[in-house]
Design a protein around this motif. Structure first.
Motif, mmCIF file in Angstrom:
data_model
loop_
_atom_site.group_PDB
_atom_site.id
_atom_site.type_symbol
_atom_site.label_atom_id
_atom_site.label_comp_id
_atom_site.label_asym_id
_atom_site.label_seq_id
_atom_site.Cartn_x
_atom_site.Cartn_y
_atom_site.Cartn_z
ATOM 1 N N PRO A 1 0.796 -1.228 0.000
ATOM 2 C CA PRO A 1 0.000 0.000 0.000
ATOM 3 C C PRO A 1 0.834 1.287 0.000
ATOM 4 C CG PRO A 1 0.183 -0.819 2.232
ATOM 5 C CD PRO A 1 0.975 -1.773 1.359
ATOM 6 N N ALA A 2 2.127 1.184 -0.321
ATOM 7 C CA ALA A 2 2.974 2.384 -0.260
ATOM 8 C C ALA A 2 2.904 3.206 -1.556
ATOM 9 C CB ALA A 2 4.419 1.991 0.039
ATOM 10 N N THR A 3 2.253 2.689 -2.583
ATOM 11 C CA THR A 3 2.092 3.466 -3.814
ATOM 12 C C THR A 3 1.238 4.698 -3.525
ATOM 13 O OG1 THR A 3 0.242 1.989 -4.306
ATOM 14 C CG2 THR A 3 2.314 1.534 -5.436
ATOM 15 N N THR A 4 1.403 5.730 -4.332
ATOM 16 C CA THR A 4 0.639 6.960 -4.117
ATOM 17 C C THR A 4 -0.526 7.037 -5.106
ATOM 18 O OG1 THR A 4 2.554 8.140 -3.259
ATOM 19 C CG2 THR A 4 0.769 9.494 -4.139
ATOM 20 N N PRO A 5 -1.754 7.087 -4.585
ATOM 21 C CA PRO A 5 -2.929 7.123 -5.471
ATOM 22 C C PRO A 5 -2.912 8.311 -6.446
ATOM 23 C CG PRO A 5 -3.606 6.700 -3.209
ATOM 24 C CD PRO A 5 -2.131 7.041 -3.167
ATOM 25 N N LEU A 6 -3.543 8.100 -7.591
ATOM 26 C CA LEU A 6 -3.717 9.165 -8.573
ATOM 27 C C LEU A 6 -5.003 9.910 -8.197
ATOM 28 C CD1 LEU A 6 -3.012 7.103 -11.838
ATOM 29 C CD2 LEU A 6 -1.396 7.956 -10.130
ATOM 30 N N ILE A 7 -4.878 11.212 -7.991
ATOM 31 C CA ILE A 7 -6.006 12.001 -7.498
ATOM 32 C C ILE A 7 -6.668 12.751 -8.656
ATOM 33 C CG2 ILE A 7 -6.720 13.801 -5.882
ATOM 34 C CD1 ILE A 7 -5.607 11.273 -4.552
ATOM 35 N N THR B 1 -2.464 0.455 -7.089
ATOM 36 C CA THR B 1 -2.682 1.770 -6.519
ATOM 37 C C THR B 1 -4.155 2.106 -6.714
ATOM 38 O OG1 THR B 1 -1.826 4.030 -6.394
ATOM 39 C CG2 THR B 1 -2.122 3.119 -8.597
ATOM 40 N N PHE B 2 -4.552 3.318 -6.278
ATOM 41 C CA PHE B 2 -5.925 3.766 -6.489
ATOM 42 C C PHE B 2 -5.959 4.875 -7.528
ATOM 43 C CE2 PHE B 2 -6.609 2.331 -1.981
ATOM 44 C CZ PHE B 2 -7.625 1.429 -2.238
ATOM 45 N N VAL B 3 -7.025 4.863 -8.310
ATOM 46 C CA VAL B 3 -7.421 6.046 -9.062
ATOM 47 C C VAL B 3 -8.605 6.602 -8.291
ATOM 48 C CG1 VAL B 3 -8.470 6.871 -11.190
ATOM 49 C CG2 VAL B 3 -6.585 5.219 -11.280
ATOM 50 N N ARG B 4 -8.401 7.732 -7.643
ATOM 51 C CA ARG B 4 -9.456 8.288 -6.791
ATOM 52 C C ARG B 4 -10.204 9.379 -7.539
ATOM 53 N NH1 ARG B 4 -7.707 9.453 -0.789
ATOM 54 N NH2 ARG B 4 -9.970 9.095 -0.593
#
Ligand code: CU
Length: 490
Positions: A238-244, A452-455
């Protein structure tokens, strides 16, 4: 040997950017509603950013942009090949090789038509060579060791210079095969002279890499054929940084793969179109809808979509083993037999059969899974019961109860994911950052590997995260988001 810090200072000074000056992030540029070149003063003048260019600067989460200085009409970059310490997830810092302190190396961004010089210094203990992947440049600038140039000796330097007439998602990498598996790649984005249509509001770069690192050491085994650390931009979930994203924005994601595996990258909740390959922009007539794109080794794929479905959506490689962390055959208690061979020799490590079938006693479950050098024989692991009442404790993780049924241990095949993910593995606080703000509690227990997340956020939540991010960036000594550019009023 000049330090990296010193180098950056020089570059910044050369570009007329003070170390204290506030750099704009791609987001902030976008919020201002204009293209990067228009609302900023640049030393580069009009040759480097074109009046009709509606491109936004690409953002590579967790990886800085490489600053440059102008030498006349030439954009000059400086890359240092060197060993780096890379924290893949909290508590797991490994020894990789990369560029300018990072693996993957910093992202280079230029505009189609630019004259570019890249000074490459080799601070590795062995020769290296820099290849410009897919670049149509004179052969002596290709970086093919032995044929187009001598390898760059340890302590040596090679200066590459070329004019770039292409556009698209390219990359640079060491052309020494084993060095590639130590992390030596970086993105090289060539923005088109005239912006792509339709234009995007956000532009991201994600580099896909994989490493084989035994649980008790920090150095990847570059000869291995199986991998237990799968990364987006040098970080595993979970250390990846989501795309906001703000709800309704059009986004481009540039995916780049350099490793031993092809990765089917899947997005939840949206259909996208593939708008570009490692050869540049694709004609619009080829854009069919999809939600999974296979990014083969040495390829890049640009995907675009409109973020029209609010939510925190997973973006991940869909190979099941690439959605895990720290996986090695010791982790899965799959056999009661003694002495499973793992990494005994290269043949078996690579899955070559000497005798018996793939599932015979001699080979068994560890075939082709050996994590390699150093492990003589696999530790015996029994089907020890998972105790729901007494969850194990580890580091700063949130210890939830493993959610297993009473008769779990009598079910053939158990345990599978009860070990690999779930509340036991949650570490929300350890990976806390603005981009994770407001995620569902315990989310981190289910994010691993290339994930990662695409938020896609409503305006108020989006603004809140951008505000948090601005505050956090203010605390950092310097942020290299905008190569060679500076804030208007500083
Ligand atoms: Cu994969």
């Amino acid at each position: 040997m000049s330090s990296r810090r010193g180098f950056l200072r020089n570059v910044l000074a050369g570009a007329g950017v003070m170390a204290s000056s506030k750099m704009l992030s791609a987001q902030e540029v976008q919020i201002s509603g204009d293209m990067p070149g228009m609302n900023m003063k640049m030393k580069a003048k009009k040759e480097t950013v074109h009046a009709h260019d509606s491109s936004v600067l690409a953002e590579t989460p967790d990886i800085p942009n490489l600053p440059f200085r102008m030498d006349g009409d030439v954009k000059e970059f400086h890359l240092i090949a060197e060993p780096v310490k890379q924290e893949i997830v909290p508590g797991r810092t490994v020894d990789l090789w990369g560029y300018n302190g990072s693996a993957p190396g910093p992202t280079i961004q230029v505009t189609q038509g630019d004259r570019v010089r890249v000074i490459v210094d080799n601070h590795l203990p062995e020769p290296t060579s820099m290849h410009w992947h897919g670049f149509e440049v004179p052969v002596e600038m290709d970086g093919a060791p032995g044929s187009s140039q001598d390898p760059i000796a340890p302590g040596g330097r090679f200066v590459y210079e070329f004019t770039l007439h292409q556009e698209g998602t390219y990359f640079y990498h060491s052309h020494m095969a084993m060095q590639e598996m130590m992390g030596m790649i970086g993105a090289f984005v060539m923005h088109p002279k005239n912006g792509y249509k339709p234009r995007v509001d956000k532009d991201f770069v994600i580099i896909l890499q994989e490493y084989a690192i035994l649980p008790n050491i920090t150095v990847p085994n570059s000869m291995n054929m199986e991998f237990n650390w799968l990364t987006f931009n040098g970080k595993a979930g979970p250390a990846t940084t989501p795309l906001i994203l703000r709800h309704g924005e059009r986004v481009r994601i540039r995916l780049i793969n350099l490793g031993m595996d092809h990765h089917p990258i899947h997005l939840h909740g949206h259909q996208f179109v593939v708008t570009g390959t490692e050869g540049g922009r694709q004609p619009e007539s080829t854009w069919g809808p999809g939600n999974t794109v296979l990014v083969g080794v040495a390829q890049s794929r640009d995907i675009e979509f409109v973020a029209n479905n609010p939510g925190d959506w997973m973006l991940h490689c869909h190979l099941p083993h690439h959605m895990m962390n720290q996986m090695s055959s010791m982790v899965g208690p799959m056999s009661r037999r003694n002495g499973m061979p793992a990494g005994l020799d290269m043949e078996r490590g690579m899955g070559m059969l000497r005798q018996g079938s793939a599932t015979s006693e001699e080979n068994g479950l560890s075939l082709g899974r050996g994590m390699g050098v150093g492990s003589t024989a696999e530790q015996t692991v029994t089907n020890s019961p998972l105790k729901a009442e007494n969850p194990m404790q580890h580091q700063g993780m949130q210890m939830g109860k493993p959610d297993v049924s009473k008769d779990a241990n009598s079910v053939p095949g158990f345990p599978q994911d009860a070990f690999m993910e779930g509340p036991m593995m949650a570490m929300d606080r350890m990976v806390d950052k603005p981009e994770n703000f407001g995620l569902r509690p315990g989310w981190s227990g289910f994010m691993a590997g290339m994930m990662t997340f695409v938020r896609v956020l409503p305006p108020d939540k989006y603004d809140q995260i951008m505000e948090l991010r601005k505050k956090q960036e203010g605390k950092k000594p310097m942020k290299m988001d905008m190569p060679g550019m500076e804030h208007e009023h500083e």
